[in-house]
Design a protein around this motif. Structure first.
Motif, PDB file in Angstrom:
ATOM      1  N   LYS A 303     -45.386   6.461  44.421  1.00 30.34           N
ATOM      2  CA  LYS A 303     -45.297   7.911  44.229  1.00 30.34           C
ATOM      3  C   LYS A 303     -44.090   8.493  44.940  1.00 30.34           C
ATOM      4  O   LYS A 303     -43.383   9.349  44.417  1.00 30.34           O
ATOM      5  CB  LYS A 303     -46.577   8.580  44.745  1.00 30.34           C
ATOM      6  CG  LYS A 303     -47.795   8.336  43.863  1.00 30.34           C
ATOM      7  CD  LYS A 303     -49.011   9.035  44.428  1.00 30.34           C
ATOM      8  CE  LYS A 303     -50.248   8.808  43.541  1.00 30.34           C
ATOM      9  NZ  LYS A 303     -51.443   9.450  44.111  1.00 30.34           N
ATOM     10  N   LYS A 304     -43.833   8.000  46.165  1.00 34.65           N
ATOM     11  CA  LYS A 304     -42.689   8.520  46.924  1.00 34.65           C
ATOM     12  C   LYS A 304     -41.379   8.201  46.232  1.00 34.65           C
ATOM     13  O   LYS A 304     -40.485   9.027  46.129  1.00 34.65           O
ATOM     14  CB  LYS A 304     -42.691   7.922  48.337  1.00 34.65           C
ATOM     15  CG  LYS A 304     -43.782   8.468  49.228  1.00 34.65           C
ATOM     16  CD  LYS A 304     -43.732   7.810  50.592  1.00 34.65           C
ATOM     17  CE  LYS A 304     -44.856   8.321  51.481  1.00 34.65           C
ATOM     18  NZ  LYS A 304     -44.846   7.656  52.799  1.00 34.65           N
ATOM     19  N   ILE A 305     -41.264   6.947  45.748  1.00 32.61           N
ATOM     20  CA  ILE A 305     -40.007   6.539  45.116  1.00 32.61           C
ATOM     21  C   ILE A 305     -39.783   7.289  43.817  1.00 32.61           C
ATOM     22  O   ILE A 305     -38.706   7.808  43.538  1.00 32.61           O
ATOM     23  CB  ILE A 305     -40.019   5.020  44.858  1.00 32.61           C
ATOM     24  CG1 ILE A 305     -40.011   4.284  46.209  1.00 32.61           C
ATOM     25  CG2 ILE A 305     -38.829   4.596  44.026  1.00 32.61           C
ATOM     26  CD1 ILE A 305     -40.251   2.805  46.084  1.00 32.61           C
ATOM     27  N   ASP A 306     -40.826   7.370  42.993  1.00 32.13           N
ATOM     28  CA  ASP A 306     -40.671   8.016  41.696  1.00 32.13           C
ATOM     29  C   ASP A 306     -40.509   9.528  41.824  1.00 32.13           C
ATOM     30  O   ASP A 306     -39.804  10.144  41.030  1.00 32.13           O
ATOM     31  CB  ASP A 306     -41.874   7.703  40.802  1.00 32.13           C
ATOM     32  CG  ASP A 306     -41.865   6.236  40.367  1.00 32.13           C
ATOM     33  OD1 ASP A 306     -40.769   5.666  40.346  1.00 32.13           O
ATOM     34  OD2 ASP A 306     -42.936   5.689  40.074  1.00 32.13           O
ATOM     35  N   SER A 307     -41.146  10.134  42.820  1.00 31.52           N
ATOM     36  CA  SER A 307     -41.034  11.582  42.974  1.00 31.52           C
ATOM     37  C   SER A 307     -39.641  11.997  43.406  1.00 31.52           C
ATOM     38  O   SER A 307     -39.213  13.117  43.145  1.00 31.52           O
ATOM     39  CB  SER A 307     -42.059  12.088  43.987  1.00 31.52           C
ATOM     40  OG  SER A 307     -41.810  11.515  45.248  1.00 31.52           O
ATOM     41  N   LYS A 308     -38.902  11.079  44.077  1.00 30.46           N
ATOM     42  CA  LYS A 308     -37.541  11.410  44.481  1.00 30.46           C
ATOM     43  C   LYS A 308     -36.619  11.495  43.278  1.00 30.46           C
ATOM     44  O   LYS A 308     -35.652  12.246  43.258  1.00 30.46           O
ATOM     45  CB  LYS A 308     -36.998  10.358  45.457  1.00 30.46           C
ATOM     46  CG  LYS A 308     -37.675  10.411  46.810  1.00 30.46           C
ATOM     47  CD  LYS A 308     -37.104   9.334  47.718  1.00 30.46           C
ATOM     48  CE  LYS A 308     -37.785   9.350  49.071  1.00 30.46           C
ATOM     49  NZ  LYS A 308     -37.283   8.273  49.944  1.00 30.46           N
ATOM     50  N   ALA A 334     -36.136   2.189  44.113  1.00 32.54           N
ATOM     51  CA  ALA A 334     -37.103   1.166  44.527  1.00 32.54           C
ATOM     52  C   ALA A 334     -36.422   0.059  45.323  1.00 32.54           C
ATOM     53  O   ALA A 334     -36.970  -0.438  46.322  1.00 32.54           O
ATOM     54  CB  ALA A 334     -37.802   0.578  43.304  1.00 32.54           C
ATOM     55  N   LEU A 335     -35.226  -0.345  44.899  1.00 33.43           N
ATOM     56  CA  LEU A 335     -34.505  -1.397  45.625  1.00 33.43           C
ATOM     57  C   LEU A 335     -34.071  -0.923  47.009  1.00 33.43           C
ATOM     58  O   LEU A 335     -34.073  -1.699  47.969  1.00 33.43           O
ATOM     59  CB  LEU A 335     -33.284  -1.845  44.812  1.00 33.43           C
ATOM     60  CG  LEU A 335     -33.597  -2.651  43.549  1.00 33.43           C
ATOM     61  CD1 LEU A 335     -32.332  -2.884  42.743  1.00 33.43           C
ATOM     62  CD2 LEU A 335     -34.232  -3.986  43.916  1.00 33.43           C
ATOM     63  N   LYS A 336     -33.689   0.353  47.104  1.00 35.05           N
ATOM     64  CA  LYS A 336     -33.298   0.896  48.417  1.00 35.05           C
ATOM     65  C   LYS A 336     -34.490   0.867  49.380  1.00 35.05           C
ATOM     66  O   LYS A 336     -34.364   0.452  50.550  1.00 35.05           O
ATOM     67  CB  LYS A 336     -32.813   2.336  48.230  1.00 35.05           C
ATOM     68  CG  LYS A 336     -32.472   3.068  49.534  1.00 35.05           C
ATOM     69  CD  LYS A 336     -31.247   2.469  50.191  1.00 35.05           C
ATOM     70  CE  LYS A 336     -30.742   3.346  51.335  1.00 35.05           C
ATOM     71  NZ  LYS A 336     -31.727   3.584  52.392  1.00 35.05           N
ATOM     72  N   THR A 372     -47.117   0.361  33.919  1.00 37.40           N
ATOM     73  CA  THR A 372     -46.419  -0.337  35.004  1.00 37.40           C
ATOM     74  C   THR A 372     -45.344   0.576  35.579  1.00 37.40           C
ATOM     75  O   THR A 372     -44.524   1.122  34.824  1.00 37.40           O
ATOM     76  CB  THR A 372     -45.761  -1.640  34.497  1.00 37.40           C
ATOM     77  OG1 THR A 372     -46.761  -2.451  33.893  1.00 37.40           O
ATOM     78  CG2 THR A 372     -45.111  -2.399  35.644  1.00 37.40           C
ATOM     79  N   ARG A 373     -45.367   0.739  36.879  1.00 38.65           N
ATOM     80  CA  ARG A 373     -44.343   1.546  37.537  1.00 38.65           C
ATOM     81  C   ARG A 373     -43.111   0.696  37.822  1.00 38.65           C
ATOM     82  O   ARG A 373     -43.194  -0.529  37.939  1.00 38.65           O
ATOM     83  CB  ARG A 373     -44.882   2.124  38.850  1.00 38.65           C
ATOM     84  CG  ARG A 373     -45.958   3.183  38.664  1.00 38.65           C
ATOM     85  CD  ARG A 373     -46.446   3.649  40.016  1.00 38.65           C
ATOM     86  NE  ARG A 373     -47.428   4.718  39.867  1.00 38.65           N
ATOM     87  CZ  ARG A 373     -47.103   6.007  39.822  1.00 38.65           C
ATOM     88  NH1 ARG A 373     -45.834   6.369  39.904  1.00 38.65           N
ATOM     89  NH2 ARG A 373     -48.031   6.926  39.685  1.00 38.65           N
ATOM     90  N   ILE A 374     -41.980   1.372  37.963  1.00 38.56           N
ATOM     91  CA  ILE A 374     -40.729   0.664  38.243  1.00 38.56           C
ATOM     92  C   ILE A 374     -40.813  -0.043  39.581  1.00 38.56           C
ATOM     93  O   ILE A 374     -40.405  -1.197  39.723  1.00 38.56           O
ATOM     94  CB  ILE A 374     -39.549   1.642  38.207  1.00 38.56           C
ATOM     95  CG1 ILE A 374     -39.351   2.195  36.789  1.00 38.56           C
ATOM     96  CG2 ILE A 374     -38.262   0.975  38.693  1.00 38.56           C
ATOM     97  CD1 ILE A 374     -38.286   3.252  36.668  1.00 38.56           C
TER      98      ILE A 374
END
Length: 617
Positions: A303-308, A334-336, A372-374
Motif C-alpha cells: 500500500k505504501k509503495i503503490d500510494s506513492k 518497489a525496487l527502491k 497481483t500487486r507490483i
C-alpha cells in the motif's frame, strides 16, 4: 566485426543462429555467460568479457521476458562496435513478431537479420560522421576565436607603443602623488600614536576595559576576596572513600568458570588430559524454519509503495485487471524499497543495487497477473534470485570427498584462510570435532608461524580434542610446514589434515604471497575463507582482493582460488545476515559452515530458506 548472434529460450533451446557469420568461437563464451552471469543474477550488467588463450570476446544480451527469449551477440573485445545494442533491439522486435512456441526452426529469419544488420551499421556510420562534423565545427570555431584574440592583442600592443611617451609622464606624476599621500598618512599615524600615549584616559575609555574602574573594585573588594580565600584554605579536603576489604567465600569455585584443561588420574598415578565431549554437532541437525506468513507486513508495504505512485483506485484496478506490460517506471518504487530493506540487513550497497537491476531486467516487459500487486511480483522475483545465488553451483560434500581420498590412500587437505581476528583456529577446531564424530582421523597443522601464541592456541585445541598436531615453531616457511604435515599424515594414517594459516589483511602483499605459495606447493583439496558475519561492505573487498591476490601471485597459469566460505560469529548479528549474501555473490563460492557460538558443537549449515526469509522480512 560481429562474431555470432544467437537466440535461445530460457530453458536452453537454441532457436536461431546466424549462419552468415558462421564463425567458430574459441572456448565456450555462451555457456560461461549463462553459468556465471545469467544464472547468478548478474544480468543487470551492460556486458560480459570472456578471455581465453588466443581469443577475447565481449558479449551483450537482451531479454524478452514475456516470451522467455534471450538474445546474445558476441564480438571481439578489441573492437568497439557501436551498433550492437541497436541491432539487438531490432532483432528482438522482429523475431518476437514471428515467434511461435511450436516452431523449432527459423531459417526464414536469415534475410531479415541481414537487412537489420545493414541498417544498424549504416545508422552507426551516420552517427559517427555526424559526431566528426560536430568535432570539426568545434575545432574550427576554436581556431577562429584564437585568431580574433591574437588580432585584438596585436592591436592593443600597437596602441600602447604609439602612446608610450605620454604614459610614462603620467605614470611619473601618479607615482609622485601616491608617494606624497603615503608620507602625509605616515605623519598622521605617528601623531595619532603619540597622542594615544599621552592621553591615556582617552585610550582606556575607548578600549575593552577601564583600568581606573578595575583599581577601585580591587580596593573595595580586596578584603572580602581574601576572607573567602582563607575560608576555603582552612576547610579540610574531602577524603575519598577507601576500597573495602574483599571477603573471600569458602565455597568452591563454580566449575563453569574454569576453562583450564580437564585432567584425570590414571591407574598409574599419572595425570592425563581427558577428551572433551560436548554432544552432537549442530552440523548434523536440520534447522526448522517457521512457516508463519507475513501477509500483513507485505500488504502494508504494498500500500505504501503503490500510494506513492498512483491513487488507491488505480492501484486496486490494476491489481484486479492486471497490467498490460511492466516497465521500469512501474518497478522503481518497489525496487527502491527492496534495496533499502536489503541494505538495512547488512547487504553491501553495490550488491543490493546490482540485484535490483537484475530483477528489474527479468520483470521488464512481463504481464502482471490478475490480483497481483507490483511489489508482490518484485518480492517474488527477488526471492527466487536470492535462492539461486545462495544455493551452491556445485555440490561440495566433505564427508564423501574424504572417503574418496581415503580409498586413494592420501589425506584430504583443508586450508583455512582469512583476515586477522575472525576466528580461524577456533572454527578449525569445530570442524575437527564434527569430523571426529563421523569416525574420521584428523590431524592439525600449525602453519601460523607469524603470530605469537598461534601454535600454543592450536596445541590447546588439539589436546582437548585428543587430535595429533604437527608443528615446527615460529619463523618457518608455512608452505614447507604444511608439506611436511601432509607427509606425516600419510605415514600415520590420518584421513584429514586441517591447515591453520596466519591471519592477514587483503592488502598485505608479503603475507598474501606466502599464502599463494602454500596453496600452490601443497594443492589442497579445499580452500576455506573464514569471514565474519558482522562485516558488510568490507566483506566484498576482502573476498574479491583475496581471490585477486591468489590469482595474481600464483605461478600457475590456472591458479587455485577460494572454494568455500566459513561464516563466523553468526550468533551476534540478529537479523543482519546480509554478509552471507554479499560474500556468495562476489565470489560465487558457497557458505559451507556457519559458526554460531564458542563451544565445539556450535557449527551448522547455512539454511538458505531462513536467510532469504530474514533478508526479505
Amino acid at each position: 566485426m560481429l562474431e555470432q548472434l544467437l537466440i535461445f529460450t530460457r530453458g536452453g533451446l537454441i532457436l536461431w543462429t546466424c549462419k552468415e557469420l558462421g564463425n567458430a568461437l574459441r572456448g565456450s563464451p555462451i555457456d560461461t555467460l549463462i553459468r556465471s552471469c545469467l544464472l547468478e543474477e548478474r544480468s543487470g550488467a551492460a556486458s560480459y568479457n570472456y578471455d581465453v588463450p588466443g581469443a577475447s570476446y565481449t558479449l551483450k544480451w537482451t531479454f524478452h521476458n514475456e516470451l522467455g527469449l534471450v538474445f546474445v551477440a558476441v564480438y571481439q573485445k578489441i573492437l568497439h562496435l557501436l551498433y550492437v545494442d541497436d541491432l539487438l533491439a531490432m532483432v528482438k522486435r522482429e523475431f518476437s513478431d514471428i515467434y511461435d512456441p511450436k516452431r523449432m526452426s527459423y531459417d526464414d529469419f536469415d534475410e531479415t537479420f541481414r537487412q537489420l544488420r545493414k541498417e544498424a551499421e549504416a545508422r552507426a556510420e551516420e552517427m559517427k560522421k555526424s559526431k566528426q562534423v560536430m568535432v570539426d565545427r568545434v575545432s574550427n570555431l576554436g581556431k577562429k576565436q584564437g585568431k580574433q584574440m591574437q588580432k585584438l592583442g596585436f592591436e592593443g600592443g600597437n596602441k600602447k607603443k604609439s602612446g608610450g611617451g605620454e604614459s610614462v609622464k603620467d605614470g611619473d606624476d601618479d607615482d609622485n602623488n601616491v608617494r606624497n599621500a603615503k608620507l602625509e598618512n605616515g605623519h598622521n599615524n605617528r601623531d595619532s600614536r603619540v597622542n594615544g600615549k599621552e592621553n591615556g584616559s582617552v585610550k582606556t575609555n575607548s578600549g575593552a576595559f577601564d583600568v581606573n574602574k578595575l583599581q577601585k573594585l580591587r580596593s573595595k573588594g580586596g578584603k572580602k576576596a581574601n576572607v573567602v580565600v582563607n575560608k576555603v584554605s582552612k576547610e579540610e579536603p574531602k577524603k575519598k572513600p577507601g576500597k573495602k576489604n574483599r571477603v573471600w567465600d569458602e565455597k568452591p569455585v563454580d566449575t563453569k568458570l574454569d576453562f583450564t584443561d580437564p585432567v584425570s588420574e590414571n591407574g598409574d598415578g599419572h595425570m592425563g588430559v581427558a577428551q572433551v565431549f560436548e554432544g552432537e554437532s549442530m552440523m548434523d541437525k536440520d534447522e526448522v524454519v517457521s512457516s508463519e506468513s507475513e501477509e500483513d507486513e507485505e500488504v502494508e508495504m504494498d500500500k505504501k509503495i503503490d500510494s506513492k505512485k498512483k491513487g488507491w483506485f488505480t492501484s486496486m484496478f490494476q491489481s484486479i485487471a492486471g497490467k498490460a506490460n511492466l516497465d521500469k517506471v512501474d518497478l522503481e518504487p518497489a525496487l527502491k524499497a527492496l534495496k533499502d530493506r536489503l541494505m538495512t540487513k547488512n547487504v553491501a550497497e553495490e550488491i543490493a543495487e546490482k540485484l535490483c537491476e537484475s530483477v528489474a531486467i527479468s520483470l521488464e516487459g512481463k504481464k502482471l497477473a490478475s490480483f497481483t500487486r507490483i511489489s508482490s511480483a518484485v518480492q517474488s522475483a527477488m526471492e527466487d534470485a536470492l535462492v539461486r545465488i545462495l544455493t551452491p553451483r556445485r555440490s561440495i560434500d566433505i564427508l564423501r570427498d574424504v572417503h574418496v581420498a581415503k580409498e586413494q590412500h592420501k589425506p584430504y587437505v583443508v586450508v583455512f584462510v582469512g583476515v586477522n581476528g575472525v576466528g580461524k583456529s577456533t572454527n578449525l577446531a569445530k570442524v575437527a570435532y564434527w569430523l571426529q564424530q563421523h569416525d574420521i582421523n584428523v590431524m592439525m597443522a600449525a602453519c601460523d608461524t607469524f603470530r605469537s601464541g598461534a601454535v600454543e592456541q592450536l596445541r590447546t585445541h588439539a589436546r582437548r580434542l585428543q587430535i595429533p598436531i604437527f608443528e615446527k615453531g615460529y619463523e618457518k616457511d608455512p608452505a614447507i610446514v604444511a608439506k611436511e604435515a601432509i607427509q606425516e599424515a600419510s605415514r600415520n594414517g590420518s584421513d584429514v589434515v586441517l591447515v591453520d594459516t596466519a591471519g592477514r589483511m587483503q592488502d598485505n602483499e608479503p603475507l598474501m604471497r606466502a599464502l599463494s605459495k602454500l596453496i600452490y606447493v601443497n594443492s589442497p583439496d579445499l580452500v576455506l575463507f573464514v569471514g565474519e558475519a558482522l562485516v558488510g561492505n568490507d566483506a566484498v573487498d576482502q573476498l574479491s582482493k583475496f581471490n585477486q591476490k591468489l590469482a595474481d601471485l600464483s605461478p600457475s597459469s590456472s591458479p587455485r582460488l577460494i572454494d568455500g566460505i566459513l561464516l563466523t560469529k553468526f550468533d551476534t548479528i540478529d537479523d543482519k545476515v546480509g554478509a552471507a549474501l554479499s560474500m556468495v555473490y562476489i565470489s560465487g563460492s558457497p557458505v559451507m559452515f556457519v559458526g554460531c557460538g564458542q563451544s565445539y558443537t556450535d557449527l551448522k549449515k547455512l539454511n538458505v530458506k531462513s536467510i532469504v526469509k530474514t533478508l526479505l522480512k
